[in-house]
Structure formats: C-alpha cells, structure tokens
Design a protein around this motif. Sequence first.
Motif, PDB file in Angstrom:
ATOM      1  N   VAL A  76      94.412   4.278  47.129  1.00 10.76           N
ATOM      2  CA  VAL A  76      93.010   3.899  46.926  1.00 10.76           C
ATOM      3  C   VAL A  76      92.224   5.104  46.423  1.00 10.76           C
ATOM      4  O   VAL A  76      91.485   5.012  45.428  1.00 10.76           O
ATOM      5  N   ILE A  77      92.394   6.247  47.074  1.00  8.07           N
ATOM      6  CA  ILE A  77      91.700   7.476  46.663  1.00  8.07           C
ATOM      7  C   ILE A  77      92.134   7.870  45.258  1.00  8.07           C
ATOM      8  O   ILE A  77      91.304   8.240  44.421  1.00  8.07           O
ATOM      9  N   ILE A  95      90.505   5.592  42.674  1.00  7.04           N
ATOM     10  CA  ILE A  95      89.098   5.953  42.478  1.00  7.04           C
ATOM     11  C   ILE A  95      88.997   7.170  41.562  1.00  7.04           C
ATOM     12  O   ILE A  95      88.172   7.192  40.640  1.00  7.04           O
ATOM     13  N   VAL A 128      89.985   6.234  37.864  1.00  2.00           N
ATOM     14  CA  VAL A 128      88.926   5.499  37.179  1.00  2.00           C
ATOM     15  C   VAL A 128      87.781   6.439  36.804  1.00  2.00           C
ATOM     16  O   VAL A 128      87.251   6.372  35.691  1.00  2.00           O
ATOM     17  N   ASP A 129      87.427   7.328  37.706  1.00  2.00           N
ATOM     18  CA  ASP A 129      86.352   8.276  37.441  1.00  2.00           C
ATOM     19  C   ASP A 129      86.720   9.197  36.276  1.00  2.00           C
ATOM     20  O   ASP A 129      85.934   9.391  35.354  1.00  2.00           O
ATOM     21  N   VAL A 186      82.256   4.930  38.452  1.00  2.00           N
ATOM     22  CA  VAL A 186      82.304   5.141  39.890  1.00  2.00           C
ATOM     23  C   VAL A 186      82.543   3.787  40.542  1.00  2.00           C
ATOM     24  O   VAL A 186      81.744   2.859  40.375  1.00  2.00           O
ATOM     25  N   VAL A 187      83.657   3.668  41.255  1.00  2.00           N
ATOM     26  CA  VAL A 187      84.018   2.411  41.908  1.00  2.00           C
ATOM     27  C   VAL A 187      83.363   2.362  43.285  1.00  2.00           C
ATOM     28  O   VAL A 187      83.518   3.280  44.080  1.00  2.00           O
ATOM     29  N   GLU A 188      82.658   1.280  43.543  1.00  2.00           N
ATOM     30  CA  GLU A 188      82.028   1.101  44.844  1.00  2.00           C
ATOM     31  C   GLU A 188      83.075   0.684  45.866  1.00  2.00           C
ATOM     32  O   GLU A 188      83.883  -0.214  45.611  1.00  2.00           O
ATOM     33  N   GLY A 189      83.070   1.338  47.019  1.00  2.00           N
ATOM     34  CA  GLY A 189      84.045   1.065  48.065  1.00  2.00           C
ATOM     35  C   GLY A 189      84.070  -0.390  48.498  1.00  2.00           C
ATOM     36  O   GLY A 189      85.127  -0.967  48.726  1.00  2.00           O
ATOM     37  N   LEU A 249      85.840  -2.415  45.877  1.00  2.00           N
ATOM     38  CA  LEU A 249      87.265  -2.109  45.900  1.00  2.00           C
ATOM     39  C   LEU A 249      87.939  -2.795  47.089  1.00  2.00           C
ATOM     40  O   LEU A 249      89.051  -3.315  46.964  1.00  2.00           O
ATOM     41  N   ALA A 278      87.572  -1.090  36.929  1.00  4.60           N
ATOM     42  CA  ALA A 278      87.640   0.084  36.062  1.00  4.60           C
ATOM     43  C   ALA A 278      86.933  -0.143  34.738  1.00  4.60           C
ATOM     44  O   ALA A 278      86.723   0.799  33.975  1.00  4.60           O
TER      45      ALA A 278
END
Length: 77
Positions: free
Chosen positions: A38-39, A42, A45-46, A52-55, A58, A71
Amino acid sequence: MDRREFLLALDETLELDPGTLTGDETLESLESWDSLAVISFIALVDETMGVVVEGEKLAQAKTVADLLALAGVSVPA
C-alpha cells in the motif's frame, strides 16, 4: 505513463513477474498486497503520476482496476 507501463511498474512494486497484472485481479487475490505494498503504491503513484492518493479511497479499492483509477491511468476503450 500509459496503462501498460503502469501495470508493469505495479508488477515490479509488488514483486511480481512482468506482465502478471492485467487490471482484472482483486486485491484480495494478490498475496503481495499488504501494508508495505500500500505504501509502495502510494509512492509509485506520487512519483510517476503526480497524484496524491487519499487513504480513504485507497481503502475502498477492491481491484487492480480500482488502483488504476486512483492513479488516474486511463482505461483503453
């Protein structure tokens, strides 16, 4: 970055053989989809998409296609 390139980058991030992911997979079916993945997603994608993926969003993702949408990767017609 197009869909194919992003899927290849995601394969690498998840330590899968290149060309493994198609977008149809459920995240639940991927043994390598864990908190570290997951990290890494993120960060991927960044770095590659500038998104910026919102938690919360996700956490709602159920498939690799959902990840592509987060993404901002376009799905071919």
